[in-house]
Write a protein that holds these residues in place. Structure first.
Motif, PDB file in Angstrom:
ATOM      1  N   VAL A 168       0.856  -1.271   0.501  1.00 52.24           N
ATOM      2  CA  VAL A 168      -0.096   0.030   0.033  1.00 52.24           C
ATOM      3  C   VAL A 168       0.802   1.674  -0.198  1.00 52.24           C
ATOM      4  N   HIS A 169       0.401   1.425  -0.707  1.00 54.93           N
ATOM      5  CA  HIS A 169       1.188   3.793  -0.892  1.00 54.93           C
ATOM      6  C   HIS A 169       0.814   4.245  -2.183  1.00 54.93           C
ATOM      7  N   LYS A 170       1.431   5.487  -2.770  1.00 58.54           N
ATOM      8  CA  LYS A 170       1.201   6.843  -2.697  1.00 58.54           C
ATOM      9  C   LYS A 170       1.972   6.746  -3.583  1.00 58.54           C
ATOM     10  N   ASN A 172       2.250   7.078  -6.506  1.00 60.07           N
ATOM     11  CA  ASN A 172       1.713   8.582  -8.212  1.00 60.07           C
ATOM     12  C   ASN A 172       2.046   9.625  -7.612  1.00 60.07           C
ATOM     13  N   ILE A 173       1.835  10.069  -6.252  1.00 60.80           N
ATOM     14  CA  ILE A 173       1.774  11.845  -5.865  1.00 60.80           C
ATOM     15  C   ILE A 173       3.691  12.027  -5.269  1.00 60.80           C
ATOM     16  N   LYS A 175       7.013   9.887  -5.564  1.00 61.21           N
ATOM     17  CA  LYS A 175       6.899   9.486  -6.403  1.00 61.21           C
ATOM     18  C   LYS A 175       8.367   8.647  -6.417  1.00 61.21           C
ATOM     19  N   ASP A 178       7.776   7.183  -1.474  1.00 62.68           N
ATOM     20  CA  ASP A 178       6.654   5.762  -1.699  1.00 62.68           C
ATOM     21  C   ASP A 178       7.242   5.276  -2.784  1.00 62.68           C
ATOM     22  N   ILE A 211      -3.002   2.001  -4.356  1.00 58.63           N
ATOM     23  CA  ILE A 211      -2.599   3.337  -3.781  1.00 58.63           C
ATOM     24  C   ILE A 211      -3.418   3.064  -2.409  1.00 58.63           C
ATOM     25  N   VAL A 212      -3.135   4.709  -1.262  1.00 55.58           N
ATOM     26  CA  VAL A 212      -3.402   3.583  -0.135  1.00 55.58           C
ATOM     27  C   VAL A 212      -4.632   4.095  -0.078  1.00 55.58           C
ATOM     28  N   ASP A 213      -5.413   5.584  -0.858  1.00 56.72           N
ATOM     29  CA  ASP A 213      -6.703   5.871  -0.358  1.00 56.72           C
ATOM     30  C   ASP A 213      -7.716   4.904  -1.296  1.00 56.72           C
ATOM     31  N   CYS A 215      -7.128   1.794  -1.997  1.00 54.22           N
ATOM     32  CA  CYS A 215      -7.015   1.102  -0.410  1.00 54.22           C
ATOM     33  C   CYS A 215      -8.754   0.500   0.941  1.00 54.22           C
ATOM     34  N   TYR A 235       0.962   5.286   6.914  1.00 52.74           N
ATOM     35  CA  TYR A 235      -0.685   4.679   6.191  1.00 52.74           C
ATOM     36  C   TYR A 235      -0.798   3.276   6.947  1.00 52.74           C
TER      37      TYR A 235
END
Ligand code: NAI
Ligand code: MG
Length: 341
Positions: A168-170, A172-173, A175, A178, A211-213, A215, A235
């Motif tokens: 679980v990560h973010k 995409n933002i 970069k 994460d 992606i955490v959101d 998730c 997270y």
């Protein structure tokens, strides 16, 4: 006899830790507690909420059971919990979340495990003011920390025959930070090929990322589909509480902070100041933590005995604390477990 450091904590800490002591005594657990104090009262008395003697005790005994400790918001001393995790290098925070038979919750058959990186990310506590204009907190992610937490998660899945591991990560933002966490995950799990969601994938352990959101949403809509989740510190903190909510609340879920040399077991919840001193707290979470501790010490039989007794009381439903919709006190719940033992 295993010697274990016992940190009572504050808020509901003394009440729920008291429950563990009574139940261990009744079960004849092969454990001798060395009681230590940490937290806000120690801070007021000695100027440090985590005296060196507490850390030394854990270093000597290697294993600790810890009650919750209050952390002042926005000011005051640094979190004792975060300090302990860093000082003892307890890099993995393991939080199994499983449905309890008889406990009402929105979902049944939940069997999730959160593996949370426990030493860095935004919780490294590297922050500073830029005059009155701004504040800056550093999100620190290092390759060695990613390596060991992903290794830990993969090893855990293999040992306990878990079927799916999701990172679980973010990325995409964030970069880079994460991104590094995700890169390491992908490198280390490349051997487990294929799409985890694909039912035709016959890999023993299926690995994927989320992606955490998304998730958070998926865990609310379809929590049964997930299995073991590995993620950076922040997270992990948030998603753990979300997962506790899936099975009936914070009063039920335990965690282990594990490093190379030491292990500290605790409930996921905090010091619950709103109900402290009222004999209302649910001791189940810290009891589940104490069961994980007994297993860690190799005391499987006592662990199983206590686990069965707790689950039996919860299943019967006659004795239940207010967080689970009952009217029983902490002491009454403890007594009911003792009676079964
Ligand atoms: P909390 O987890 O203490 O409480 C949140 C809500 O859940 C409250 O309504 C509380 O009454 C309820 N709750 C928690 N544990 C319960 C139990 N065993 N039985 C019945 N109800 C329970 O979170 P909160 O209020 O945000 O934090 C209070 C303090 O605890 C803060 O100072 C925080 O920093 C600290 N904290 C400490 C932790 C630790 O020692 N590992 C972990 C989380 C928070
Ligand atoms: Mg938390």
């Amino acid at each position: 006899m295993h010697k274990v450091s016992l940190i009572t904590g504050d808020g509901i800490g003394p009440e729920i830790v008291g429950s563990v002591k009574k139940i261990f005594k009744k079960a004849g657990a092969n454990v001798e507690f060395e009681e230590m104090e940490a937290g806000i009262e120690v801070y007021e008395r000695e100027g440090d909420p985590l005296p060196k003697s507490v850390v030394d005790s854990i270093k000597k005994n290697k294993v600790a059971l810890k009650g919750p400790i209050t952390t002042p918001v926005g000011k005051g001393f640094k979190s004792v919990n975060v300090r302990l995790r860093k000082e003892l290098n307890l890099y993995a925070n393991l939080r199994p979340v499983k449905s309890f038979e008889g406990v009402e919750s929105k979902y049944k058959n939940i069997d999730l495990v959160i593996v949370r990186e426990n030493t860095e990310d935004l919780y490294a506590g590297i922050e500073h003011k830029i005059g009155d204009y701004a504040c800056e907190s550093i999100k620190l992610i290092t390759r060695p920390a990613c390596d060991r937490i992903v290794d830990f998660a993969v090893d855990y899945c293999n040992r306990l025959d878990r079927k799916r591991l999701t990172c679980v990560h973010k990325a995409n933002i964030m970069k880079l930070s994460d991104g590094l966490f995700l890169d390491v995950f992908k490198e280390k799990t490349a051997v487990f090929k294929g799409n985890a969601a694909d039912e035709k994938n016959e890999q023993k352990l299926k690995c994927d990322d989320l992606i955490v959101d998304a998730c958070a949403m998926n865990l609310v809509i379809n929590p049964e589909k997930y299995d073991t989740l590995v993620m950076p510190n922040l997270y992990g903190d948030i998603i753990s509480d979300l997962c506790a909510g899936l099975v009936g609340g914070l009063g039920l879920v335990a965690g282990a902070n594990i490093g190379e040399d030491y292990a500290v077991f605790e409930a996921v919840h905090g010091s619950a100041p709103d109900i402290a001193g009222k004999n209302q707290a649910n001791p189940t979470a810290i009891l589940m933590a104490s069961i994980m501790m007994l297993e860690h010490l190799g005391e499987m039989e006592t662990a199983k005995k206590i686990d069965n007794a707790i689950k039996e009381v919860l299943k019967k439903g006659e004795v239940r604390t207010p967080d689970l919709g009952g009217t029983s006190s902490t002491d009454e719940f403890t007594e009911a477990v003792c009676e079964l033992l």
